[in-house]
Design an enzyme around this catalytic site. Structure first.
Site, mmCIF file in Angstrom:
data_model
loop_
_atom_site.group_PDB
_atom_site.id
_atom_site.type_symbol
_atom_site.label_atom_id
_atom_site.label_comp_id
_atom_site.label_asym_id
_atom_site.label_seq_id
_atom_site.Cartn_x
_atom_site.Cartn_y
_atom_site.Cartn_z
ATOM 1 N N ASP A 1 3.840 -16.309 -2.621
ATOM 2 C CA ASP A 1 3.893 -15.187 -1.685
ATOM 3 C C ASP A 1 5.233 -15.225 -0.947
ATOM 4 O OD1 ASP A 1 1.252 -13.441 -0.557
ATOM 5 O OD2 ASP A 1 3.060 -13.363 0.687
ATOM 6 N N ASP B 1 10.237 -14.172 -3.348
ATOM 7 C CA ASP B 1 10.245 -12.707 -3.398
ATOM 8 C C ASP B 1 10.234 -12.316 -4.875
ATOM 9 O OD1 ASP B 1 10.644 -10.033 -3.474
ATOM 10 O OD2 ASP B 1 12.536 -10.039 -2.350
ATOM 11 N N TYR C 1 2.459 4.739 -4.070
ATOM 12 C CA TYR C 1 1.577 3.602 -4.385
ATOM 13 C C TYR C 1 0.765 3.904 -5.643
ATOM 14 C CZ TYR C 1 -2.331 0.295 -3.679
ATOM 15 O OH TYR C 1 -3.290 -0.667 -3.830
HETATM 16 N N1 LIG Z 1 -7.470 -4.189 -0.190
HETATM 17 C C1 LIG Z 1 -7.735 -3.083 -0.867
HETATM 18 O O1 LIG Z 1 -8.485 -2.202 -0.406
HETATM 19 C C2 LIG Z 1 -7.126 -2.880 -2.225
HETATM 20 C C3 LIG Z 1 -7.648 -1.866 -3.061
HETATM 21 C C4 LIG Z 1 -7.080 -1.670 -4.298
HETATM 22 C C5 LIG Z 1 -6.032 -2.467 -4.720
HETATM 23 N N2 LIG Z 1 -5.536 -3.439 -3.891
HETATM 24 C C6 LIG Z 1 -4.419 -4.258 -4.348
HETATM 25 O O2 LIG Z 1 -4.775 -5.625 -4.297
HETATM 26 C C7 LIG Z 1 -3.645 -6.408 -3.996
HETATM 27 C C8 LIG Z 1 -3.939 -7.291 -2.799
HETATM 28 O O3 LIG Z 1 -4.249 -6.514 -1.673
HETATM 29 P P1 LIG Z 1 -4.886 -7.176 -0.367
HETATM 30 O O4 LIG Z 1 -5.399 -6.061 0.450
HETATM 31 O O5 LIG Z 1 -5.754 -8.293 -0.784
HETATM 32 O O6 LIG Z 1 -3.738 -7.896 0.437
HETATM 33 P P2 LIG Z 1 -2.227 -7.556 0.742
HETATM 34 O O7 LIG Z 1 -1.873 -6.191 0.342
HETATM 35 O O8 LIG Z 1 -1.915 -7.989 2.087
HETATM 36 O O9 LIG Z 1 -1.643 -8.661 -0.241
HETATM 37 C C9 LIG Z 1 -0.468 -8.541 -0.855
HETATM 38 C C10 LIG Z 1 0.268 -9.862 -0.742
HETATM 39 O O10 LIG Z 1 1.446 -9.690 -1.500
HETATM 40 C C11 LIG Z 1 2.480 -10.319 -0.781
HETATM 41 N N3 LIG Z 1 3.763 -9.751 -1.209
HETATM 42 C C12 LIG Z 1 4.283 -8.548 -0.857
HETATM 43 N N4 LIG Z 1 5.498 -8.411 -1.408
HETATM 44 C C13 LIG Z 1 5.744 -9.544 -2.117
HETATM 45 C C14 LIG Z 1 6.838 -9.981 -2.904
HETATM 46 N N5 LIG Z 1 7.943 -9.238 -3.069
HETATM 47 N N6 LIG Z 1 6.767 -11.210 -3.489
HETATM 48 C C15 LIG Z 1 5.664 -11.982 -3.320
HETATM 49 N N7 LIG Z 1 4.595 -11.610 -2.591
HETATM 50 C C16 LIG Z 1 4.648 -10.402 -1.992
HETATM 51 C C17 LIG Z 1 2.171 -10.050 0.679
HETATM 52 O O11 LIG Z 1 2.860 -10.958 1.531
HETATM 53 C C18 LIG Z 1 0.665 -10.200 0.714
HETATM 54 O O12 LIG Z 1 0.270 -11.526 1.041
HETATM 55 C C19 LIG Z 1 -2.486 -5.444 -3.776
HETATM 56 O O13 LIG Z 1 -1.752 -5.329 -4.972
HETATM 57 C C20 LIG Z 1 -3.193 -4.140 -3.451
HETATM 58 O O14 LIG Z 1 -2.411 -3.024 -3.808
HETATM 59 C C21 LIG Z 1 -6.076 -3.673 -2.672
#
Ligand SMILES: NC(=O)c1ccc[n+]([C@@H]2O[C@H](COP(=O)([O-])OP(=O)(O)OC[C@H]3O[C@@H](n4cnc5c(N)ncnc54)[C@H](O)[C@@H]3O)[C@@H](O)[C@H]2O)c1
Length: 259
Positions: A38, A66, A158
């Site tokens: 992360d 990153d 998105y």
């Molecule tokens: N939570 C929801 O309702 C939902 C629904 C559908 C899809 N998603 C997808 O699930 C995934 C996780 O979502 P979430 O809500 O659990 O948490 P989140 O969106 O907070 O988690 C994403 C993580 O990715 C990390 N991140 C961002 N940019 C980065 C980079 N360049 N390099 C490395 N890490 C990076 C962030 O620091 C974060 O910890 C995402 O891809 C999101 O689009 C989530």
């Protein structure tokens, strides 16, 4: 009884919280050694420490990178394989969101969201492939979204990236089948993660209010998913139980996409 990921090494991107942390935790419970990667150092180290505390004999490696930078993705994959001894499974969870109508979409936001949601996935996969091929029976699970297959207003950038992840998943599944690698995608519906809880708090909305706010909008059960309810389908696609499944899009959305 050996776990479903016994003897396997998995790399989970976006592992600092939410779906990524829940996936790393479940994989560790099922016997995998897990790298959580992360950008958020404090959060990924806390997630890792929490899993090690809670799961007997868990092996968890927190890494900061990153992943939208190809060199960083290569480094994270190489470090995982070097320190945990192999790589059998990659789960691409890292993602960002942009809340802008397409008519107002800015190039800097396109670059950000394409960079994380699409390119980081592609870079991590490319870096992982030699290891997955060498390990045999490699698996990749990409996290898309129910909005990768549905239309709506307000998050078109998105939603575009999440649809791209599905096309990427299918193409990679075809290309890598001869190497014994299976590639699948999961499309979660609304999942109650720290991201949504913090965002609601910024608007003065409590977690309890947030939990009650999806009665009609979030599929047939009238509630959010818990992160672990998304981690289990990811586990299924990552382990040998899904040995005849590749290139698929698994909706984990309480039926939202059929309504
Ligand atoms: N939570 C929801 O309702 C939902 C629904 C559908 C899809 N998603 C997808 O699930 C995934 C996780 O979502 P979430 O809500 O659990 O948490 P989140 O969106 O907070 O988690 C994403 C993580 O990715 C990390 N991140 C961002 N940019 C980065 C980079 N360049 N390099 C490395 N890490 C990076 C962030 O620091 C974060 O910890 C995402 O891809 C999101 O689009 C989530």
């Amino acid at each position: 009884m050996p776990g479903r990921m016994a003897g396997r090494v998995a790399l989970v991107t976006g592992g600092a919280g939410g779906i990524g942390e829940a996936t790393g935790r479940l994989f560790a419970e099922e016997g995998a050694a897990v790298a959580l990667v992360d950008t958020d150092r404090a959060a990924v180290e806390a997630a890792s420490a929490g899993i090690v505390r809670d799961v007997a004999s868990a092996r968890v490696l927190p890494l900061v990178a990153d992943l939208a930078q190809e060199a960083e993705a290569r480094r994270a994959v190489a470090e995982t394989a070097a320190r945990l001894g192999a790589l059998h499974c990659l789960v691409n969870v890292a993602g960002v969101r942009v809340y802008t109508p397409l008519a107002e979409a800015e190039p800097k936001d396109w670059e950000l969201i394409l960079g994380v949601n699409v390119l980081a996935t592609a870079y991590c996969c490319k870096a992982a492939l030699p290891h997955l091929r060498a390990a045999g029976g490699g698996t990749i699970v990409n996290v898309s979204s129910v909005y990768g297959v549905l239309g709506r207003a307000g998050m078109g950038q998105y939603d575009t990236t999440k649809a791209a992840v599905l096309g990427f998943t299918r193409a990679l599944a075809v290309e890598e089948a001869p190497h014994g690698i299976r590639v699948n995608a999961v499309c979660p519906g609304g999942t109650i993660t720290p991201y949504h809880i913090h965002r609601a708090a910024q608007r003065g909305v409590s977690e309890q209010q947030l939990r009650g706010s999806r009665a009609r909008d979030n599929g047939l059960f009238g509630r959010w998913a818990e992160p672990r309810e998304v981690a289990y389908p990811i586990l299924f696609l990552a382990c040998a139980e899904s040995s005849f499944v590749t290139g698929t899009t698994l909706l984990v959305d309480a039926g939202k996409s059929i309504l």
